[in-house]
Design a protein around this motif. Structure first.
Motif, PDB file in Angstrom:
ATOM      1  N   UNK A  76       0.942  -1.111  -0.076  1.00  0.00           N
ATOM      2  CA  UNK A  76      -0.018   0.198  -0.042  1.00  0.00           C
ATOM      3  C   UNK A  76       0.850   1.261  -0.086  1.00  0.00           C
ATOM      4  N   UNK A  77       2.004   1.262   0.764  1.00  0.00           N
ATOM      5  CA  UNK A  77       2.836   2.379   0.979  1.00  0.00           C
ATOM      6  C   UNK A  77       3.756   2.591  -0.346  1.00  0.00           C
ATOM      7  N   UNK A  78       4.434   1.435  -0.701  1.00  0.00           N
ATOM      8  CA  UNK A  78       5.202   1.781  -1.731  1.00  0.00           C
ATOM      9  C   UNK A  78       4.572   2.043  -3.169  1.00  0.00           C
ATOM     10  N   UNK A  79       3.286   1.309  -3.335  1.00  0.00           N
ATOM     11  CA  UNK A  79       2.611   1.603  -4.572  1.00  0.00           C
ATOM     12  C   UNK A  79       2.314   3.327  -4.558  1.00  0.00           C
TER      13      UNK A  79
ATOM     14  N   UNK B 237       8.491   9.989   4.882  1.00  0.00           N
ATOM     15  CA  UNK B 237       7.108  10.033   5.339  1.00  0.00           C
ATOM     16  C   UNK B 237       7.126   9.202   6.734  1.00  0.00           C
ATOM     17  N   UNK B 238       8.095   8.053   6.766  1.00  0.00           N
ATOM     18  CA  UNK B 238       8.135   7.181   8.018  1.00  0.00           C
ATOM     19  C   UNK B 238       8.635   8.353   9.128  1.00  0.00           C
ATOM     20  N   UNK B 239       9.572   9.093   8.778  1.00  0.00           N
ATOM     21  CA  UNK B 239      10.011   9.839  10.044  1.00  0.00           C
ATOM     22  C   UNK B 239       9.073  10.542  10.345  1.00  0.00           C
ATOM     23  N   UNK B 240       8.214  11.481   9.573  1.00  0.00           N
ATOM     24  CA  UNK B 240       7.271  12.540   9.800  1.00  0.00           C
ATOM     25  C   UNK B 240       6.407  11.813  10.747  1.00  0.00           C
ATOM     26  N   UNK B 241       5.685  10.783  10.295  1.00  0.00           N
ATOM     27  CA  UNK B 241       4.873   9.993  11.077  1.00  0.00           C
ATOM     28  C   UNK B 241       5.400   9.633  12.436  1.00  0.00           C
ATOM     29  N   UNK B 242       6.127   8.860  12.623  1.00  0.00           N
ATOM     30  CA  UNK B 242       6.961   8.423  13.719  1.00  0.00           C
ATOM     31  C   UNK B 242       7.670   9.231  14.687  1.00  0.00           C
ATOM     32  N   UNK B 243       8.441   9.968  14.143  1.00  0.00           N
ATOM     33  CA  UNK B 243       8.942  11.057  14.956  1.00  0.00           C
ATOM     34  C   UNK B 243       8.392  12.330  15.490  1.00  0.00           C
TER      35      UNK B 243
ATOM     36  N   UNK C  39      -3.139  -0.843  10.124  1.00  0.00           N
ATOM     37  CA  UNK C  39      -3.614   0.215   9.296  1.00  0.00           C
ATOM     38  C   UNK C  39      -3.692   1.442   9.401  1.00  0.00           C
ATOM     39  N   UNK C  40      -3.717   1.816  10.584  1.00  0.00           N
ATOM     40  CA  UNK C  40      -3.855   3.217  10.899  1.00  0.00           C
ATOM     41  C   UNK C  40      -2.261   3.778  10.705  1.00  0.00           C
ATOM     42  N   UNK C  41      -1.169   2.922  11.027  1.00  0.00           N
ATOM     43  CA  UNK C  41       0.050   3.352  11.105  1.00  0.00           C
ATOM     44  C   UNK C  41       0.199   3.480   9.390  1.00  0.00           C
ATOM     45  N   UNK C  42      -0.070   2.592   8.536  1.00  0.00           N
ATOM     46  CA  UNK C  42      -0.096   2.477   7.186  1.00  0.00           C
ATOM     47  C   UNK C  42      -0.604   3.795   6.385  1.00  0.00           C
ATOM     48  N   UNK C  43      -1.811   4.067   6.761  1.00  0.00           N
ATOM     49  CA  UNK C  43      -2.563   5.147   6.080  1.00  0.00           C
ATOM     50  C   UNK C  43      -1.776   6.620   6.789  1.00  0.00           C
TER      51      UNK C  43
END
Ligand code: NAI
Length: 333
Positions: free
Chosen positions: A23-26, A300-306, A322-326
């Motif tokens: 879902x993320x890489x697509x 995007x990972x860093x923005x969401x997590x950090x 799914x929440x983390x993914x979206x």
């Protein structure tokens, strides 16, 4: 350009973290087509074998696979699919970058090391037998060819990636022949790579040092069993099994998979952290030359997590898979 890769969703949390990763890489524009293959108990039920030839044929044809974890029966049943794929396709190097992301919950904040695990021999040859009832043997096979190949890979990797030091781990004080040969091959390669500092540790001492001052280590090279154990240990230094990705690399093919297994204790509950497989997929995108896509995902990972502190339960958060993914999909720029 659209690239076709082999996709093995695996079992347990495999299908959940695989769906999240795709879902993320697509969404990030990876432009991949997926040739889905079954392996493990589901393949056994459907095709009569846990590792159908079609799986190996598909990886050989596409050269690249993304693989979710596959459960291996304990103490009985079929041999590990993971070990078989690595051995049959001669994916001799298992590469696992372990790094802390500042701001993420973890025991250490300054870890940046790479585990290079020999993937084809050691105690994973499956050569076990009963000598007489009550006495069993497992054969540890170490060859000059495979030990030289993995040591050369570790030094070449260090040179290519601007790393300074390679440390070999062994138990050559006890296993003088097997681990002794592994160490000799490492030292021969060290002489051929004078620009990289080389040293070695007895495996038990290395484990102790890793949990005290992991920031002092750079590239680690280990035979199969030590590499397996030290990979999980190192994952624990930076947040756990949910965050460390990996690659199995050979001359012809590459299979990207997380360090973790199928986590049956949380399977089907929408709780698994997909980051480990996502990081494996980012390594795959680099391998395929799609570096910009990998960089977009990492940002995007860093923005969401950090920044936004959206974390799954293994990292102390409350986000579902799914929440983390979206959240990551929304954060893609
Ligand atoms: P595991 O890695 O599946 O789980 C160990 C612990 O870490 C569990 O508590 C689990 O819930 C947690 N965990 C693992 N991944 C997680 C994630 N992404 N998010 C949140 N928590 C996570 O190890 P275990 O339980 O020893 O093995 C289960 C099965 O997996 C076994 O059949 C084993 O053979 C197989 N396995 C497969 C691998 C592969 O396919 N490459 C690698 C390692 C194990």
């Amino acid at each position: 350009m659209t690239t076709t890769i082999t996709l093995i969703p695996g079992d347990g949390i495999g299908p959940e973290v695989t769906a999240a990763t795709l879902r993320i890489i697509d969404a990030a524009g990876a432009d991949l087509e997926y040739e889905k293959q079954l392996a493990g108990s589901e393949a056994l039920a459907r095709h009569g074998t846990p590792l159908p030839d079609a799986v190996l044929d598909s990886i050989t044809r596409n050269k690249v696979a993304l693989k979710g974890p596959v459960t291996t029966p304990v103490g009985k049943g079929f041999r590990s699919i993971n070990v078989q794929i690595r051995q049959k396709l001669v994916l001799f190097a298992n590469l696992r970058p372990v790094f802390s992301v500042p701001g993420l919950p973890s025991r250490f904040q300054d870890v940046d090391l790479v585990v290079v695990r020999e993937n084809t021999e050691g105690l994973y040859t499956g050569l076990e037998h009963e000598v007489v009832p009550g006495v069993v043997e497992s054969l540890k096979v170490i060859t000059e060819k495979a030990s030289t190949r993995i040591a050369r890979f570790a030094f070449d990797y260090a040179e290519r990636e601007g790393r300074k030091r390679v440390t070999a781990a062994h138990k050559a004080n006890i296993m003088k022949l097997t681990d002794g040969l592994f160490l000799d091959c490492f030292r021969s390669q060290a002489e051929k790579h004078p620009g990289i500092k080389a040293d070695d540790r007895i495996i038990d001492a290395l484990c102790m040092q890793l949990v005290i001052f992991p920031e002092r280590f750079d590239v680690l090279v280990l035979e199969n069993l030590y590499g397996d154990i030290v990979s999980d240990l190192c994952a624990g230094l930076v947040g756990g099994l949910g965050v460390v990705g990996g690659a199995n690399l050979g001359e012809d093919c590459a299979v990207f998979e997380a360090v973790h297994g199928s986590a049956p204790d949380i399977a089907g509950q929408n709780r698994a952290n997909p980051l480990a497989l996502l990081r494996s997929a980012m390594m795959m995108l680099h391998h395929l030359g799609k570096r910009d896509v990998a960089r977009r995902v990492e940002a995007a990972v860093r923005k969401v997590m950090v920044k936004d502190k959206v974390l799954t339960g293994d990292l102390g958060g409350s986000a579902s898979t799914t929440e983390f993914t979206e959240a990551i999909v929304q954060a893609l720029e």
